[in-house]
Design a protein around this motif. Structure first.
Motif, PDB file in Angstrom:
ATOM      1  N   ILE A  74       1.179  -0.723  -0.093  1.00 21.18           N
ATOM      2  CA  ILE A  74       0.075  -0.086  -0.335  1.00 21.18           C
ATOM      3  C   ILE A  74       1.341   1.344  -0.072  1.00 21.18           C
ATOM      4  N   ASP A  75       1.987   1.470   1.116  1.00 22.67           N
ATOM      5  CA  ASP A  75       2.856   1.846   0.984  1.00 22.67           C
ATOM      6  C   ASP A  75       3.617   2.582  -0.006  1.00 22.67           C
ATOM      7  N   ALA A  76       3.646   1.342  -1.105  1.00 23.42           N
ATOM      8  CA  ALA A  76       4.345   1.206  -2.022  1.00 23.42           C
ATOM      9  C   ALA A  76       4.259   2.067  -3.254  1.00 23.42           C
ATOM     10  N   ALA A  77       2.798   1.785  -2.874  1.00 21.63           N
ATOM     11  CA  ALA A  77       1.833   2.018  -4.244  1.00 21.63           C
ATOM     12  C   ALA A  77       1.487   3.775  -3.786  1.00 21.63           C
ATOM     13  N   ILE A  78       0.933   3.878  -3.165  1.00 24.09           N
ATOM     14  CA  ILE A  78       1.072   5.267  -3.190  1.00 24.09           C
ATOM     15  C   ILE A  78       2.688   6.176  -3.613  1.00 24.09           C
ATOM     16  N   MET A  79       3.316   6.099  -3.045  1.00 23.97           N
ATOM     17  CA  MET A  79       4.884   6.364  -3.210  1.00 23.97           C
ATOM     18  C   MET A  79       5.254   6.794  -4.307  1.00 23.97           C
ATOM     19  N   CYS A  80       5.083   5.729  -4.941  1.00 26.29           N
ATOM     20  CA  CYS A  80       4.801   5.735  -6.119  1.00 26.29           C
ATOM     21  C   CYS A  80       4.319   7.094  -7.313  1.00 26.29           C
ATOM     22  N   LEU A  81       3.158   6.560  -6.800  1.00 28.03           N
ATOM     23  CA  LEU A  81       1.944   8.055  -7.219  1.00 28.03           C
ATOM     24  C   LEU A  81       2.749   8.755  -7.057  1.00 28.03           C
ATOM     25  N   VAL A  82       3.020   9.090  -5.898  1.00 29.88           N
ATOM     26  CA  VAL A  82       2.912  10.541  -5.319  1.00 29.88           C
ATOM     27  C   VAL A  82       4.386  11.302  -5.991  1.00 29.88           C
ATOM     28  N   GLU A  83       5.514  10.220  -5.853  1.00 27.10           N
ATOM     29  CA  GLU A  83       6.699  10.653  -6.806  1.00 27.10           C
ATOM     30  C   GLU A  83       6.887  11.083  -8.502  1.00 27.10           C
ATOM     31  N   SER A  84       5.615  10.452  -9.078  1.00 28.97           N
ATOM     32  CA  SER A  84       4.963  10.642 -10.126  1.00 28.97           C
ATOM     33  C   SER A  84       4.492  12.163 -10.052  1.00 28.97           C
ATOM     34  N   ILE A  85       3.832  12.599  -8.796  1.00 31.73           N
ATOM     35  CA  ILE A  85       3.318  13.427  -9.795  1.00 31.73           C
ATOM     36  C   ILE A  85       4.309  15.195  -9.206  1.00 31.73           C
ATOM     37  N   MET A  86       5.162  15.100  -7.580  1.00 31.18           N
ATOM     38  CA  MET A  86       6.531  15.807  -7.348  1.00 31.18           C
ATOM     39  C   MET A  86       6.761  16.050  -8.523  1.00 31.18           C
ATOM     40  N   ALA A  87       7.149  14.782  -9.629  1.00 29.41           N
ATOM     41  CA  ALA A  87       8.292  14.864 -10.621  1.00 29.41           C
ATOM     42  C   ALA A  87       7.665  15.932 -11.589  1.00 29.41           C
ATOM     43  N   VAL A  88       6.243  15.825 -11.906  1.00 28.13           N
ATOM     44  CA  VAL A  88       5.853  16.621 -12.901  1.00 28.13           C
ATOM     45  C   VAL A  88       5.218  17.390 -12.663  1.00 28.13           C
TER      46      VAL A  88
END
Ligand code: GTP
Ligand code: MG
Length: 190
Positions: A175-189
Protein backbone atom coordinates in the motif's frame (compact mmCIF):
# COMPACT_ATOMS: atom_id res chain seq x y z
CA UNK A 1 11.77 27.78 4.66
CA UNK A 2 9.30 24.89 4.50
CA UNK A 3 6.81 24.74 1.68
CA UNK A 4 3.49 22.94 1.74
CA UNK A 5 1.98 21.16 -1.22
CA UNK A 6 -1.65 20.10 -1.35
CA UNK A 7 -2.14 17.14 -3.69
CA UNK A 8 -5.62 15.98 -4.63
CA UNK A 9 -5.47 12.25 -5.42
CA UNK A 10 -8.41 10.16 -6.66
CA UNK A 11 -9.00 6.54 -5.65
CA UNK A 12 -11.23 4.89 -8.25
CA UNK A 13 -12.32 1.42 -9.33
CA UNK A 14 -15.39 -0.82 -9.25
CA UNK A 15 -17.66 -1.59 -6.30
CA UNK A 16 -16.07 -3.48 -3.43
CA UNK A 17 -12.53 -3.68 -4.83
CA UNK A 18 -11.15 -2.22 -1.58
CA UNK A 19 -10.67 1.52 -2.18
CA UNK A 20 -11.96 2.54 1.24
CA UNK A 21 -9.98 -0.27 2.88
CA UNK A 22 -6.75 0.83 1.18
CA UNK A 23 -7.24 4.40 2.40
CA UNK A 24 -8.14 3.29 5.95
CA UNK A 25 -5.06 1.08 6.05
CA UNK A 26 -2.82 3.84 4.73
CA UNK A 27 -4.15 6.69 6.85
CA UNK A 28 -5.36 4.97 10.06
CA UNK A 29 -3.55 1.58 10.03
CA UNK A 30 -6.84 -0.30 10.40
CA UNK A 31 -8.70 -2.97 8.42
CA UNK A 32 -12.22 -4.32 8.69
CA UNK A 33 -13.84 -7.30 6.91
CA UNK A 34 -17.13 -5.49 7.10
CA UNK A 35 -18.28 -4.00 3.79
CA UNK A 36 -20.15 -0.75 3.76
CA UNK A 37 -20.39 0.76 0.28
CA UNK A 38 -19.23 4.35 -0.03
CA UNK A 39 -21.95 6.75 -1.09
CA UNK A 40 -20.75 9.50 -3.41
CA UNK A 41 -17.32 10.42 -2.13
CA UNK A 42 -15.34 10.34 1.13
CA UNK A 43 -12.16 12.15 2.05
CA UNK A 44 -9.02 11.43 4.00
CA UNK A 45 -5.87 13.43 4.59
CA UNK A 46 -2.33 12.16 5.07
CA UNK A 47 0.55 14.45 5.88
CA UNK A 48 3.93 13.42 4.49
CA UNK A 49 7.27 14.94 5.36
CA UNK A 50 8.39 14.67 1.78
CA UNK A 51 11.87 16.12 2.09
CA UNK A 52 13.61 18.55 4.39
CA UNK A 53 11.88 21.49 2.80
CA UNK A 54 8.56 20.08 1.62
CA UNK A 55 5.46 18.93 3.51
CA UNK A 56 2.95 17.13 1.29
CA UNK A 57 -0.71 17.21 2.28
CA UNK A 58 -2.18 14.24 0.45
CA UNK A 59 -5.91 14.66 0.04
CA UNK A 60 -7.39 11.27 -0.89
CA UNK A 61 -10.76 11.30 -2.65
CA UNK A 62 -12.45 7.94 -2.09
CA UNK A 63 -14.92 7.76 -4.98
CA UNK A 64 -17.78 5.24 -4.66
CA UNK A 65 -17.58 2.40 -7.20
CA UNK A 66 -21.17 3.01 -8.17
CA UNK A 67 -20.20 6.48 -9.39
CA UNK A 68 -19.04 4.99 -12.70
CA UNK A 69 -22.72 4.90 -13.61
CA UNK A 70 -23.38 8.38 -12.29
CA UNK A 71 -22.50 11.71 -13.80
CA UNK A 72 -20.60 13.29 -10.93
CA UNK A 73 -17.10 12.13 -11.82
CA UNK A 74 -16.40 15.24 -13.86
CA UNK A 75 -16.98 17.27 -10.70
CA UNK A 76 -14.97 14.93 -8.47
CA UNK A 77 -12.01 14.73 -10.87
CA UNK A 78 -11.57 18.49 -11.15
CA UNK A 79 -8.07 19.65 -10.16
CA UNK A 80 -6.89 16.16 -9.25
CA UNK A 81 -3.17 15.64 -9.84
CA UNK A 82 -3.00 11.84 -9.60
CA UNK A 83 -5.06 8.66 -9.27
CA UNK A 84 -4.98 5.14 -7.88
CA UNK A 85 -7.02 2.81 -10.10
CA UNK A 86 -7.97 -0.28 -8.11
CA UNK A 87 -9.30 -3.70 -9.12
CA UNK A 88 -9.99 -6.88 -7.15
CA UNK A 89 -7.61 -9.69 -8.13
CA UNK A 90 -10.29 -12.27 -7.34
CA UNK A 91 -12.90 -10.78 -9.69
CA UNK A 92 -12.08 -10.52 -13.41
CA UNK A 93 -14.94 -8.13 -14.11
CA UNK A 94 -13.26 -5.50 -11.94
CA UNK A 95 -10.08 -5.80 -14.02
CA UNK A 96 -12.08 -5.33 -17.21
CA UNK A 97 -13.55 -2.19 -15.67
CA UNK A 98 -10.08 -0.70 -15.15
CA UNK A 99 -9.93 0.63 -18.71
CA UNK A 100 -13.34 2.20 -18.39
CA UNK A 101 -12.19 4.03 -15.28
CA UNK A 102 -8.92 5.05 -16.95
CA UNK A 103 -10.70 6.39 -20.03
CA UNK A 104 -13.16 8.29 -17.87
CA UNK A 105 -10.21 9.72 -15.95
CA UNK A 106 -8.19 10.68 -19.02
CA UNK A 107 -11.15 12.44 -20.60
CA UNK A 108 -12.01 14.48 -17.52
CA UNK A 109 -8.90 14.98 -15.41
CA UNK A 110 -6.32 16.87 -17.36
CA UNK A 111 -3.12 18.19 -15.88
CA UNK A 112 -3.07 21.95 -15.96
CA UNK A 113 0.38 23.38 -16.31
CA UNK A 114 1.16 26.75 -14.86
CA UNK A 115 0.01 29.35 -17.34
CA UNK A 116 -2.40 26.97 -19.03
CA UNK A 117 -5.37 29.05 -18.08
CA UNK A 118 -4.75 31.42 -20.94
CA UNK A 119 -3.62 28.81 -23.43
CA UNK A 120 -5.46 26.26 -25.53
CA UNK A 121 -4.12 23.42 -23.40
CA UNK A 122 -6.74 24.22 -20.80
CA UNK A 123 -9.40 23.37 -23.36
CA UNK A 124 -8.63 19.68 -23.11
CA UNK A 125 -5.40 18.98 -24.95
CA UNK A 126 -3.36 18.67 -21.75
CA UNK A 127 -1.57 15.63 -20.39
CA UNK A 128 -3.37 12.88 -18.48
CA UNK A 129 -2.64 12.87 -14.77
CA UNK A 130 -0.32 10.15 -13.41
CA UNK A 131 -2.17 6.97 -12.43
CA UNK A 132 -0.99 3.80 -10.65
CA UNK A 133 -2.79 0.46 -11.07
CA UNK A 134 -3.48 -1.60 -7.92
CA UNK A 135 -4.49 -5.28 -8.01
CA UNK A 136 -5.93 -5.53 -4.52
CA UNK A 137 -6.77 -8.53 -2.28
CA UNK A 138 -3.56 -10.30 -3.29
CA UNK A 139 -3.78 -12.10 0.08
CA UNK A 140 -6.43 -14.23 -1.66
CA UNK A 141 -4.17 -15.15 -4.56
CA UNK A 142 -4.50 -18.91 -4.12
CA UNK A 143 -8.29 -18.77 -4.37
CA UNK A 144 -8.53 -16.12 -7.05
CA UNK A 145 -8.23 -15.76 -10.76
CA UNK A 146 -4.86 -14.08 -10.52
CA UNK A 147 -2.86 -16.78 -12.21
CA UNK A 148 -5.06 -16.16 -15.23
CA UNK A 149 -4.23 -12.50 -15.37
CA UNK A 150 -1.81 -11.55 -18.10
CA UNK A 151 1.42 -10.08 -16.84
CA UNK A 152 0.56 -6.52 -16.16
CA UNK A 153 3.80 -4.85 -17.32
CA UNK A 154 2.62 -4.53 -20.91
CA UNK A 155 -0.90 -3.63 -19.90
CA UNK A 156 0.41 -0.92 -17.62
CA UNK A 157 2.63 0.59 -20.29
CA UNK A 158 0.10 0.32 -23.12
CA UNK A 159 -2.57 2.10 -21.14
CA UNK A 160 -0.44 4.85 -19.71
CA UNK A 161 -0.14 3.87 -16.05
CA UNK A 162 3.05 4.94 -14.32
CA UNK A 163 3.24 1.63 -12.40
CA UNK A 164 1.33 -1.31 -10.95
CA UNK A 165 1.30 -3.21 -7.65
CA UNK A 166 -0.34 -6.28 -6.15
CA UNK A 167 -1.72 -4.97 -2.87
CA UNK A 168 -3.53 -6.16 0.20
CA UNK A 169 -5.27 -3.76 2.52
CA UNK A 170 -5.84 -6.72 4.82
CA UNK A 171 -2.16 -7.71 5.17
CA UNK A 172 -0.76 -4.23 4.49
CA UNK A 173 1.11 -5.35 1.37
CA UNK A 174 2.47 -2.70 -1.02
CA UNK A 175 0.00 0.00 0.00
CA UNK A 176 2.76 2.43 0.98
CA UNK A 177 4.86 1.51 -2.05
CA UNK A 178 2.01 2.09 -4.50
CA UNK A 179 1.13 5.47 -3.04
CA UNK A 180 4.79 6.52 -2.87
CA UNK A 181 5.15 5.61 -6.55
CA UNK A 182 2.22 7.87 -7.38
CA UNK A 183 3.38 10.79 -5.24
CA UNK A 184 6.85 10.56 -6.77
CA UNK A 185 5.38 10.80 -10.27
CA UNK A 186 3.23 13.73 -9.27
CA UNK A 187 6.14 15.58 -7.68
CA UNK A 188 8.24 14.88 -10.78
CA UNK A 189 5.79 16.46 -13.23
CA UNK A 190 4.55 19.34 -11.10
P1 GTP B 1 -17.25 0.89 -2.77
O1 GTP B 1 -17.20 1.94 -1.71
O2 GTP B 1 -18.59 0.21 -2.83
O3 GTP B 1 -16.86 1.39 -4.12
O4 GTP B 1 -16.21 -0.29 -2.36
P2 GTP B 1 -14.67 -0.14 -1.95
O5 GTP B 1 -13.84 -0.25 -3.17
O6 GTP B 1 -14.47 1.05 -1.08
O7 GTP B 1 -14.40 -1.49 -1.11
P3 GTP B 1 -14.18 -1.64 0.47
O8 GTP B 1 -12.90 -1.03 0.86
O9 GTP B 1 -15.39 -1.20 1.18
O10 GTP B 1 -13.97 -3.23 0.58
C1 GTP B 1 -14.94 -4.16 0.13
C2 GTP B 1 -14.77 -5.48 0.86
O11 GTP B 1 -13.52 -6.07 0.51
C3 GTP B 1 -14.77 -5.35 2.39
O12 GTP B 1 -15.48 -6.44 2.93
C4 GTP B 1 -13.30 -5.42 2.76
O13 GTP B 1 -13.09 -5.98 4.04
C5 GTP B 1 -12.75 -6.34 1.67
N1 GTP B 1 -11.33 -6.07 1.37
C6 GTP B 1 -10.77 -4.88 1.03
N2 GTP B 1 -9.46 -4.99 0.81
C7 GTP B 1 -9.15 -6.29 1.01
C8 GTP B 1 -7.93 -7.04 0.92
O14 GTP B 1 -6.83 -6.55 0.63
N3 GTP B 1 -8.01 -8.39 1.18
C9 GTP B 1 -9.20 -8.98 1.51
N4 GTP B 1 -9.16 -10.30 1.75
N5 GTP B 1 -10.36 -8.31 1.60
C10 GTP B 1 -10.35 -6.98 1.35
MG1 MG C 1 -15.71 2.54 -0.47
Amino acid sequence: MQQQRLLKVLVIGDLGVGKTSIIKRYVHQIFSQHYRATIGVDFALKILNWDHKTVVRLQLWDIAGQERYGNMTRVYYREAVGALVVFDMTRASTFQAVLKWKRDLDSKAVLKWKGDLDSKVALGNGRPIPAVLLGNKCDQLSTGLCSKLPKLENFTRDHGFVGWYETSAKDNTNIDAAIMCLVESIMAVE
